[in-house]
Scaffold this motif. Structure first.
Motif, PDB file in Angstrom:
ATOM      1  N   ASN A   6       0.828  -1.202   0.000  1.00  0.00           N
ATOM      2  CA  ASN A   6       0.000   0.000   0.000  1.00  0.00           C
ATOM      3  C   ASN A   6       0.864   1.255   0.000  1.00  0.00           C
ATOM      4  N   GLY A   7       0.276   2.349  -0.468  1.00  0.00           N
ATOM      5  CA  GLY A   7       0.939   3.638  -0.369  1.00  0.00           C
ATOM      6  C   GLY A   7       0.856   4.171   1.055  1.00  0.00           C
ATOM      7  N   LYS A   8       1.815   4.986   1.434  1.00  0.00           N
ATOM      8  CA  LYS A   8       1.837   5.562   2.774  1.00  0.00           C
ATOM      9  C   LYS A   8       0.986   6.833   2.814  1.00  0.00           C
ATOM     10  N   PRO A   9       0.372   7.123   3.956  1.00  0.00           N
ATOM     11  CA  PRO A   9      -0.435   8.350   4.055  1.00  0.00           C
ATOM     12  C   PRO A   9       0.446   9.593   4.050  1.00  0.00           C
ATOM     13  N   GLY A  10      -0.156  10.698   3.646  1.00  0.00           N
ATOM     14  CA  GLY A  10       0.556  11.964   3.675  1.00  0.00           C
ATOM     15  C   GLY A  10       0.731  12.461   5.106  1.00  0.00           C
ATOM     16  N   GLU A  11       1.607  13.438   5.278  1.00  0.00           N
ATOM     17  CA  GLU A  11       1.878  13.997   6.601  1.00  0.00           C
ATOM     18  C   GLU A  11       1.878  15.516   6.519  1.00  0.00           C
ATOM     19  N   GLY A  12       1.846  16.124   7.693  1.00  0.00           N
ATOM     20  CA  GLY A  12       1.927  17.579   7.748  1.00  0.00           C
ATOM     21  C   GLY A  12       3.256  18.077   7.239  1.00  0.00           C
ATOM     22  N   GLY A  13       3.328  19.372   7.026  1.00  0.00           N
ATOM     23  CA  GLY A  13       4.554  19.947   6.484  1.00  0.00           C
ATOM     24  C   GLY A  13       4.708  19.671   5.006  1.00  0.00           C
ATOM     25  N   ASN A  14       3.568  19.453   4.300  1.00  0.00           N
ATOM     26  CA  ASN A  14       3.572  19.185   2.858  1.00  0.00           C
ATOM     27  C   ASN A  14       4.425  17.972   2.492  1.00  0.00           C
ATOM     28  N   ARG A  15       4.430  16.976   3.372  1.00  0.00           N
ATOM     29  CA  ARG A  15       5.189  15.745   3.105  1.00  0.00           C
ATOM     30  C   ARG A  15       4.252  14.686   2.521  1.00  0.00           C
ATOM     31  N   SER A  16       4.501  14.324   1.289  1.00  0.00           N
ATOM     32  CA  SER A  16       3.680  13.308   0.623  1.00  0.00           C
ATOM     33  C   SER A  16       4.105  11.914   1.074  1.00  0.00           C
ATOM     34  N   GLY A  17       3.138  10.990   1.090  1.00  0.00           N
ATOM     35  CA  GLY A  17       3.427   9.620   1.469  1.00  0.00           C
ATOM     36  C   GLY A  17       4.194   8.882   0.383  1.00  0.00           C
ATOM     37  N   LYS A  18       4.928   7.863   0.779  1.00  0.00           N
ATOM     38  CA  LYS A  18       5.720   7.073  -0.164  1.00  0.00           C
ATOM     39  C   LYS A  18       4.815   6.173  -0.986  1.00  0.00           C
ATOM     40  N   ASP A  19       5.117   6.042  -2.276  1.00  0.00           N
ATOM     41  CA  ASP A  19       4.350   5.151  -3.139  1.00  0.00           C
ATOM     42  C   ASP A  19       4.582   3.695  -2.745  1.00  0.00           C
TER      43      ASP A  19
END
Length: 478
Positions: free
Chosen positions: A70-83
């Motif tokens: 699965n893909g990882k969820p996004g995080e605060g600080g405009n950090r996108s989750g890992k594919d």
């Protein structure tokens, strides 16, 4: 213990997309710095790839359930989750991919050929990506889309130039062992060969592959004996060689009747009438075998067959046979049409295609089907009122509410979005204001407002107009 498998049912599941993040940037003296939630990562695909070093589907027979990450969820600080990581499954050359109904999905021939068996889900957008001039501080994010899952059937069809066909114990395995470096199992009992054997033969400047496949008996096209397990491996071969036993010990058999029986099964199976044939009279090193070969040769030649006497044990006639096959294979290759450059066919949607359909089902129930509405529903967090309002806005802009009115829907009627087994059902209230108009304009926080210069106000108005135009045209910010 099973060492060769040429048909398996594979259960594949792609990875789901990670959820978007709803976050607000905070720092000293700036408690409301704006949305900074990152996007979720894409789910991994399940990809089938042809690898010519793989010769069997045995691995998938033992472990048929395969899933990508699965893909990882996004995080605060405009950090996108890992594919999510793609799951690559290697299959033999000549593998056919079918659905459970038998429809061909892909015919995988050639090193490196790929097919996506299950596509990973999209990652959900974070609230930073959902922010706009009209929606400055979204308090929600989109959920990741579930990955595709399903069952596919893998069938292996041998890729070879020449196929040796004949009754069990006709000498096919012995013949391929002396023509090539293949080492098949050889014994004096029927059905010694239970799996296809491949060998490479060099005759002059021509190099070709030859396949020794399991023996054929009457009724094979209906599944008798090894039946379809044998015939499936003949389909791709360019040349068929009838190997006839001239020294059979069975009193009710003779080479001509064996040939007629095999040809009847090939006709019953279908699709093999255009393949060139060659007849090999094997075991002529036995005195009775040579006499029988001399007796039946005129009849076979009268039928139009080219006949060659061989002995796998004494190695008689092998050179003539290998060069004769090389000649036929070269002719078959030359007769194949030259492959044209790949054409890309563009099928634009009709100008009146809304991208969804509204169907009246039972009294008081209407079903909405379409790629966008169904995807939007899957990405909506129904525990968040603002996210539900955003979904309502999108559906209204797409024209779903207008089509429901045309279909005769009334207030209180049920509306289902999605297929019957996985649909979201709600009561329709056409007079209810949706989305940004509910409780004021959703997603806006007036604490961000401040007196703006005239030039800034004009830019904001232009941005709002551009966003409305993109949404009207179906623009998707992915």
């Amino acid at each position: 213990m099973t060492t060769f498998v040429d048909r398996v049912e594979l259960h594949v599941a792609a990875g789901s997309g990670g959820h978007g993040c709803a976050s607000v940037h905070r720092e000293k003296f700036k408690p409301l710095g704006g949305p900074d939630g990152g996007n979720g990562g894409r789910g991994g695909d399940v990809i089938l790839v042809v690898d010519q070093s793989v010769t069997t589907l045995l691995d998938y027979h033992h472990s048929p359930h395969r899933k990508a990450t699965n893909g990882k969820p996004g995080e605060g600080g405009n950090r996108s989750g890992k594919d999510g990581q793609d799951l690559v499954l290697t299959v033999p050359d000549g593998t056919v991919v079918l659905d459970k109904r038998g429809n061909v999905l892909a015919d995988m021939v050639g090193q490196g050929t790929t097919y996506i068996a299950a596509e990973g889900g999209r990652g959900g957008l974070g609230n930073a990506a959902l922010a706009s001039a009209r929606r400055k501080a979204p308090g929600f994010a989109l959920l990741g889309e579930p990955g595709r899952a399903g069952d596919v059937v893998l069938e292996l069809k041998t890729v070879a130039d020449v196929a040796l066909v004949g009754y069990p114990s006709a000498g096919k395995s012995s013949l391929i062992s002396v023509l090539s470096a293949a080492k098949p199992k050889i014994a004096d009992y029927p059905f010694t060969t239970l799996v296809p054997n491949l060998g490479v033969v060099t005759a002059g400047s021509t190099v070709y592959t030859i396949a020794d496949v399991p023996g054929l008996i009457p009724g094979a096209s209906q599944g008798r004996g090894l039946g379809l397990e044998f015939l499936r491996h003949v389909e791709r071969c360019s040349v068929l060689v009838h190997v006839l036993d001239t020294a059979t010990l069975e009193s009710d058999r003779d080479p001509v009747s064996d040939l007629d029986a095999i040809e009847a099964e090939l006709r019953e199976y279908g699709g093999l009438d255009d393949r060139p044939r060659l007849v090999v009279l094997n075991k002529v090193d036995i005195p009775d075998g040579q006499d029988l070969a001399d007796l039946i040769r005129p009849d076979l030649e009268q039928r139009g067959y080219r006949v060659i006497d061989v002995s796998a044990v004494a190695r008689n006639g092998l050179k003539e046979l290998s060069f004769a096959l090389a000649e036929i294979v070269a002719g078959a290759r030359a007769a194949k049409p030259v492959e044209e450059a790949t054409r890309i066919v563009i099928r634009p949607k009709a100008v009146d295609d809304a991208g969804f359909t509204v169907t009246a089902e039972a009294e008081g129930l209407y079903r909405v089907r379409g790629e966008k509405p169904e995807r939007w529903v899957r990405q909506t967090d129904f525990n968040n009122d603002e996210a539900v309002g955003y979904l309502a806005d999108r559906l209204a802009r797409l024209g779903v509410e207008e089509e429901l009115m045309k279909a005769g829907a009334r207030a209180g009627d049920g509306v289902a979005i999605g297929p019957e087994d996985d649909a979201v059902v709600f009561d329709w209230e056409p007079t209810m204001l949706t989305g940004a108009e509910m409780l004021g304009r959703r997603g806006e926080d007036h604490r961000f407002d401040a007196p703006r210069p005239a030039a800034q106000r004009r830019r904001d108005r232009d941005a709002e107009r551009d966003e409305a135009q993109r949404e009207f045209e179906g623009f998707e910010p992915f």
